[in-house]
Design an enzyme around this catalytic site. Structure first.
Site, PDB file in Angstrom:
ATOM      1  N   THR A  46      -7.648  -3.404  -2.893  1.00 54.14           N
ATOM      2  CA  THR A  46      -6.409  -2.627  -2.993  1.00 54.14           C
ATOM      3  C   THR A  46      -5.192  -3.358  -2.429  1.00 54.14           C
ATOM      4  O   THR A  46      -4.065  -2.921  -2.624  1.00 54.14           O
ATOM      5  CB  THR A  46      -6.563  -1.250  -2.301  1.00 54.14           C
ATOM      6  OG1 THR A  46      -7.114  -1.456  -1.006  1.00 54.14           O
ATOM      7  CG2 THR A  46      -7.474  -0.351  -3.098  1.00 54.14           C
ATOM      8  N   HIS A  47      -5.390  -4.492  -1.745  1.00 50.49           N
ATOM      9  CA  HIS A  47      -4.235  -5.311  -1.358  1.00 50.49           C
ATOM     10  C   HIS A  47      -3.650  -6.083  -2.548  1.00 50.49           C
ATOM     11  O   HIS A  47      -2.476  -6.430  -2.543  1.00 50.49           O
ATOM     12  CB  HIS A  47      -4.648  -6.373  -0.330  1.00 50.49           C
ATOM     13  CG  HIS A  47      -4.592  -5.924   1.102  1.00 50.49           C
ATOM     14  ND1 HIS A  47      -5.549  -5.149   1.674  1.00 50.49           N
ATOM     15  CD2 HIS A  47      -3.690  -6.177   2.086  1.00 50.49           C
ATOM     16  CE1 HIS A  47      -5.257  -4.934   2.953  1.00 50.49           C
ATOM     17  NE2 HIS A  47      -4.128  -5.547   3.228  1.00 50.49           N
ATOM     18  N   GLU A  71      -0.972 -10.005   4.352  1.00 49.44           N
ATOM     19  CA  GLU A  71      -0.549  -9.380   5.612  1.00 49.44           C
ATOM     20  C   GLU A  71       0.388 -10.298   6.395  1.00 49.44           C
ATOM     21  O   GLU A  71       1.175  -9.831   7.216  1.00 49.44           O
ATOM     22  CB  GLU A  71      -1.762  -8.954   6.441  1.00 49.44           C
ATOM     23  CG  GLU A  71      -2.571  -7.916   5.655  1.00 49.44           C
ATOM     24  CD  GLU A  71      -3.332  -6.917   6.497  1.00 49.44           C
ATOM     25  OE1 GLU A  71      -3.574  -7.195   7.681  1.00 49.44           O
ATOM     26  OE2 GLU A  71      -3.676  -5.851   5.953  1.00 49.44           O
ATOM     27  N   SER A 107      -9.560   0.810   4.822  1.00 57.67           N
ATOM     28  CA  SER A 107      -9.781   0.115   6.086  1.00 57.67           C
ATOM     29  C   SER A 107      -8.461  -0.204   6.789  1.00 57.67           C
ATOM     30  O   SER A 107      -8.427  -0.359   8.000  1.00 57.67           O
ATOM     31  CB  SER A 107     -10.552  -1.176   5.843  1.00 57.67           C
ATOM     32  OG  SER A 107      -9.859  -1.991   4.926  1.00 57.67           O
ATOM     33  N   CYS A 156     -10.460   1.929  -0.967  1.00 49.73           N
ATOM     34  CA  CYS A 156     -10.905   0.670  -0.377  1.00 49.73           C
ATOM     35  C   CYS A 156     -12.075   0.206  -1.222  1.00 49.73           C
ATOM     36  O   CYS A 156     -13.064   0.931  -1.370  1.00 49.73           O
ATOM     37  CB  CYS A 156     -11.344   0.926   1.070  1.00 49.73           C
ATOM     38  SG  CYS A 156     -12.179  -0.472   1.853  1.00 49.73           S
TER      39      CYS A 156
END
Lengths: 258, 258
Positions: A188-189, A154, A8, A70
């Site tokens: 996956t972050h 982020e 994503s 993702c």
């Protein structure tokens, strides 16, 4: 051998990094659907629709193998993607993650904690998969939605007191109840904050599924790659909303080359 | 008299609540573009495209007045929306917010701090607007992106230590430098944490633009409404991805009726 990897947004770069380490001679297209990030707060129907658009793009680009990097898309849309791309092989991140937990938990019967987005938890893809394979009477499986972790990563607060406090809040009920366990980073972050999760769960084993995904793909491609004499090439980066990338993304793209 | 209110998600409910208080006899359609939330991390081109789709929906529904209850859309797409909807009048939230700051700052020359999403800050809509109207030499204007606040509010942590610590982090440079000032809540989610922002900025005046927006719309509609004998009706709620609404949204929808 061209491998298409999609997520994503930018989280799938952790999977791409593991893939490039394991398969340095393949050619890669990384597709980040930044126009529609995040998937983790959307409904299943939306996630399927968006995932199929990403898959179609990679099919049109004639990739030989697709990796759905993702967790949300892997949890909610993997069957639909496999149908749409047939006969191109498709790997998600959920099955390798489950295998990685099983490898760690063999005979230990430790509790398992899945940390993931709201949509992945709602799908119960990990929970249902693990409960089928484990003796759930003896080995409890928990799924905890952690919707603040992606925004914190982020924002670049990967070693910030607010991050540590947020993780502590999410894992407290499990840490208070069990001095040992297995925690899977089901987004996956999260490999970018693996150390922070480890320090919030002393005595627990923290499993990063990105490596497990790479091993699954290596297993599937071993024969083709042994026959391939191609040299490694750089990654082609495609983003559906390139102007919206967080400032930190260039750095992450470079890290994937190391 | 039918008023269409739209936002990327649920934040615009704070504006709707203020509107219903000021104009209880109007009929409302609230459109939340939850399939594409958040706008605040997207590029300008994407925000324009999505905002125009929302505006078109409200036009098709034959509204008499449109309120863009989203700071990101108001900052990046208001001209485009006005062109597309002409001659239907369109109000955004940025201009009323700027007017509210001016009303507070008359002759005080206090520093002004805009708290907003990353996209709103990047647009400089507030900063440029205020700097034109104030003597920027004497009265500094700052814009601070706070991308973690919307996720924290949607997680329901509106009075959580992590929220307080996050706000403190964002406002620290300004609070350390100025003992007094004016802080504008430049995102329609933020009125839900107004008290937390006030306690992080002792001595500062915190301005909530939702009320200012309602006053602007009242001013524009006074004549039509005086002539209207319609009774107030309930709001029609439309969400582009209704299955993805956070659990807290029902409560927020009810609050808007009080």
């Amino acid at each position: 051998m061209k491998i298409g990897v999609f997520d994503s947004g930018i989280g799938g770069i952790t999977v791409l990094t593991a893939l490039r380490k394991a398969l340095p001679h393949a050619e890669y297209i990384y597709l980040g659907d930044t126009a529609n990030v995040p998937y983790g707060t959307k409904s299943a129907a939306q996630v399927v629709k968006l995932s199929l658009a990403c898959a179609q793009y990679l099919k049109d680009r004639k990739v030989d193998h697709v990796v759905v990097a993702c967790n949300t898309a892997s949890s909610l849309a993997l069957n639909e993607i496999r149908q749409a791309l047939h006969p191109i092989p498709v790997d998600g991140v959920v099955e390798p993650g489950i295998q990685a937990v099983l490898a760690e938990s063999a005979q230990t019967r430790l509790p398992v904690l899945i940390l993931a987005t709201r949509a992945t938890v709602r799908s119960q893809a990990y929970g249902n998969g693990l409960r089928m394979l484990l003796d759930a009477q003896l080995q409890p499986v928990f799924e905890q939605a952690c919707p603040l972790l992606v925004p914190l990563i982020e924002e670049g607060w990967t070693d910030h007191p607010v991050l540590h406090q947020t993780i502590a809040e999410y894992v407290r009920p499990y840490r208070d109840q069990f001095s040992q366990g297995i925690a899977l980073l089901g987004c996956t972050h999260y490999p970018w904050i693996q150390k922070a999760v480890e320090s919030a769960l002393p005595g627990w084993k923290v499993v990063n599924s990105a490596q497990a995904v790479a091993q699954t793909v290596v297993g599937a491609l071993k024969k083709e790659l042994a026959e391939s004499a191609e040299k490694g090439r750089s990654v082609e980066w495609v983003f559906t909303d390139p102007d919206a990338l967080p400032a930190s993304v260039r750095e992450l793209m470079e890290i994937s080359h190391e």
